[in-house]
Write an enzyme that holds these catalytic residues in place. Structure first.
Site, PDB file in Angstrom:
ATOM      1  N   ALA A  96       4.314   3.569  -8.306  1.00  0.00           N
ATOM      2  CA  ALA A  96       4.734   4.798  -7.638  1.00  0.00           C
ATOM      3  C   ALA A  96       4.430   6.002  -8.508  1.00  0.00           C
ATOM      4  O   ALA A  96       4.344   5.904  -9.730  1.00  0.00           O
ATOM      5  CB  ALA A  96       6.225   4.738  -7.330  1.00  0.00           C
TER       6      ALA A  96
ATOM      7  N   GLY B  96       4.855  -0.828  -6.861  1.00  0.00           N
ATOM      8  CA  GLY B  96       4.383  -0.685  -5.493  1.00  0.00           C
ATOM      9  C   GLY B  96       2.940  -1.132  -5.329  1.00  0.00           C
ATOM     10  O   GLY B  96       2.535  -1.567  -4.249  1.00  0.00           O
TER      11      GLY B  96
ATOM     12  N   GLU C 111       3.055  -4.749  -4.849  1.00  0.00           N
ATOM     13  CA  GLU C 111       3.573  -5.012  -3.504  1.00  0.00           C
ATOM     14  C   GLU C 111       2.506  -4.797  -2.431  1.00  0.00           C
ATOM     15  O   GLU C 111       2.445  -5.532  -1.445  1.00  0.00           O
ATOM     16  CB  GLU C 111       4.803  -4.143  -3.241  1.00  0.00           C
ATOM     17  CG  GLU C 111       6.008  -4.587  -4.055  1.00  0.00           C
ATOM     18  CD  GLU C 111       7.200  -3.660  -3.922  1.00  0.00           C
ATOM     19  OE1 GLU C 111       8.288  -4.158  -3.589  1.00  0.00           O
ATOM     20  OE2 GLU C 111       7.048  -2.444  -4.152  1.00  0.00           O
TER      21      GLU C 111
ATOM     22  N   GLU D 136      10.053  -2.926 -11.803  1.00  0.00           N
ATOM     23  CA  GLU D 136      11.005  -1.934 -11.283  1.00  0.00           C
ATOM     24  C   GLU D 136      12.353  -1.947 -11.993  1.00  0.00           C
ATOM     25  O   GLU D 136      12.974  -0.893 -12.189  1.00  0.00           O
ATOM     26  CB  GLU D 136      11.230  -2.151  -9.770  1.00  0.00           C
ATOM     27  CG  GLU D 136      10.115  -1.640  -8.881  1.00  0.00           C
ATOM     28  CD  GLU D 136       9.021  -2.670  -8.644  1.00  0.00           C
ATOM     29  OE1 GLU D 136       8.212  -2.463  -7.732  1.00  0.00           O
ATOM     30  OE2 GLU D 136       8.977  -3.691  -9.376  1.00  0.00           O
TER      31      GLU D 136
END
Length: 227
Positions: free
Chosen positions: A70, A113, A116, A136
């Protein structure tokens, strides 16, 4: 159907029906922020409506990252109301729900992210020096865009828990050993390997491939008979 012009991604479709979506923020290692997220979702919607697309490859601009994670600056400024809109989860759901096979061509970092996004793809290829992980918890958050449910499906619950609880970042060979990536290739060849696989997919019946994907994904969460 022509594709609109985007600021943070590039999209192209070759004559064989293989589409390539490139995350184009190399200056920040392709960090995911909301404007790029929304552009990707728009592109996915457009591509899903085209009858000439047979497979979709995701790749990052430059050689440093697929998606490094992110955008930390945006993350720190994000208010609770925006977080509750779950934009990253919606993006990963849109990737997973794309009607034709998706391939992540990973070179460099695929963290948080970014990992992911790769998990939401059907197939993952990694360059030899790539690094993957869900760190995270080191930032006081959890991988809520798919890491907590897609990662266990792919590598098993025990390995997923270890990766998520420790925030460990692993190399491409370890990722392949545990089944997180399908292939490890020399640096600089992830995209060419992804194209090779995509071309093989595109040569088959588009409807058969599409139905096979639906059947596999639906069967994963149901009984054998339903699947």
């Amino acid at each position: 159907m022509s594709m609109p012009q985007f600021e943070f991604i590039r999209v192209e479709v070759d004559p064989s029906g293989v589409a390539l979506l490139t995350f184009d923020r190399a200056e920040v290692r392709n960090a995911m922020h909301l404007p790029m997220n929304l552009e990707i979702r728009s592109a996915l919607n457009k591509l899903s409506q085209r009858d000439d697309v047979r497979a979709l490859i995701f790749s990052g601009a430059g050689d440093k990252a697929f998606v490094s994670g992110a955008d930390i600056g945006e993350l720190r400024a994000r208010r609770g109301s925006v977080a509750l809109e779950a934009h990253n989860a919606k993006l990963c759901d849109a990737i997973e729900g794309f009607p034709y096979p998706t391939i992540a061509a990973i070179q460099g970092f695929a963290l948080g992210g970014g990992c992911e996004v790769a998990l939401a793809c059907d197939i993952r290829i990694a360059g030899a020096s790539s690094k993957l992980g869900q760190p995270e918890v080191t930032l006081g958050i959890i991988p809520a865009a798919g890491g907590t449910w897609r990662l266990p499906r792919i590598v098993g619950i025990a390995r997923a828990k270890e990766l998520i609880f420790t925030g460990a970042i692993i190399d491409a060979e370890e990722a392949a050993r545990i089944g997180l990536v399908n292939h490890v290739v020399p640096d600089g060849f992830a995209l060419s390997k992804a194209r090779e696989i995509a071309q093989s997919i595109a040569a088959n019946s588009a409807m058969a491939v599409r139905l096979a994907k639906v059947s596999i994904d639906a069967g994963r969460e149901s009984s054998q008979q339903t699947g």
